[in-house]
Design an enzyme around this catalytic site. Structure first.
Site, PDB file in Angstrom:
ATOM      1  N   SER A  64       2.374  30.078  56.722  1.00 39.45           N
ATOM      2  CA  SER A  64       3.809  30.111  56.992  1.00 39.45           C
ATOM      3  C   SER A  64       4.063  30.973  58.223  1.00 39.45           C
ATOM      4  CB  SER A  64       4.538  30.716  55.785  1.00 39.45           C
ATOM      5  OG  SER A  64       5.891  31.003  56.063  1.00 39.45           O
ATOM      6  N   TYR A 122       6.737  36.116  48.632  1.00 37.85           N
ATOM      7  CA  TYR A 122       6.301  34.992  49.453  1.00 37.85           C
ATOM      8  C   TYR A 122       5.615  35.486  50.720  1.00 37.85           C
ATOM      9  CZ  TYR A 122       6.610  30.494  51.929  1.00 37.85           C
ATOM     10  OH  TYR A 122       6.310  29.333  52.609  1.00 37.85           O
TER      11      TYR A 122
END
Length: 249
Positions: free
Chosen positions: A141, A154
């Site tokens: 990410s 996350y």
């Protein structure tokens, strides 16, 4: 000259292939010639299976909640077909102020995004290394590089995904296995529904992206095919950013 992106004769296992990025990656690999094993929650991957079947590729659906780490070992024993390509795409996100993150939410995100990815790498990467060839593609990410806002678990998990990608590349590269990752930018998927629904936040994000738009799942498929193919035989331990230019700003 043969096509270095041709995946005929290869079998790819993709997690979380029922929707979004996983669906696009699985279909993209099939279009490049790969046969597929789709690993995800029960009842979530039939549409993807049907699309791959229509492309003339062999496809098998395996039901598994990747947060059940004991089940990963059992499934690895059941998938007797040789897996040449592993794509760890399954992931979840939880949005909350860091002070309010519960232990349950923290562990759920890290269990799916990090622990499952590592144990799948372990189970399917081991035979790749023994055979002397294979490709592993983890989905990282932008938050493998940045801190983000209200997504502490996350962010931690995606930083770690980038780390294990490099660690495994160091160990398995000499044995013919390339381990890389894709870092998607701001994509129009379920994970960004809240951001896209917030006019101020959405506008601020788009103003920073040189491409001037949210990414789509299809934007990731080409990167996955590249890293899964012979065209990337000398690419190892790399986190490939596909973000429309976000990090360039």
């Amino acid at each position: 000259m043969s096509d270095p992106f041709d995946l005929h004769g290869r079998r790819a296992l993709v997690t979380g292939a029922g929707r979004g990025l996983g669906h696009a990656i699985a279909v993209g690999l099939a279009r490049a010639g790969a046969d597929l094993v789709l690993l995800g929650r029960k009842g979530s991957q039939e549409q993807t299976r049907d699309e791959i079947t229509d492309l003339g590729r062999d496809v098998r659906v395996v039901d598994l909640d990747v947060s059940d780490h004991d089940a990963i070992e059992r499934v690895a024993d059941e998938v007797t077909e040789s897996v040449d390509i592993l794509v760890n795409n399954a992931g979840v996100i939880d949005r909350a102020d860091a002070a309010d993150v519960t232990r349950q939410a923290w562990h759920r995100v890290v269990d799916v995004n990090l622990h499952a990815a590592f144990f799948l790498c372990q189970e399917f990467g081991r035979p790749m290394a023994e055979r002397g060839h294979g490709k592993i593609v983890n989905v990282a990410s932008l938050l493998s590089f940045q801190g983000g806002i209200r997504v502490a678990a996350y962010t931690a998990s995606k930083h770690a995904v980038a780390g294990i990608t490099k660690a495994l590349a160091n160990e398995w590269g000499p044995r013919g296995v390339q381990v890389n990752a894709i870092a998607p930018g701001y994509m129009a998927t379920d994970n960004t529904t809240a951001l896209r629904a917030d006019p101020d936040r959405s506008r601020a994000i788009l103003e920073r992206i040189p491409a001037g738009r949210w990414g789509t799942a299809a934007d990731i498929a080409g990167a996955a095919v590249f890293l899964s193919s012979a065209a990337a035989d000398y690419v190892n331990g790399h986190v490939l950013v596909v973000d429309g230019g976000w990090l360039a700003r």
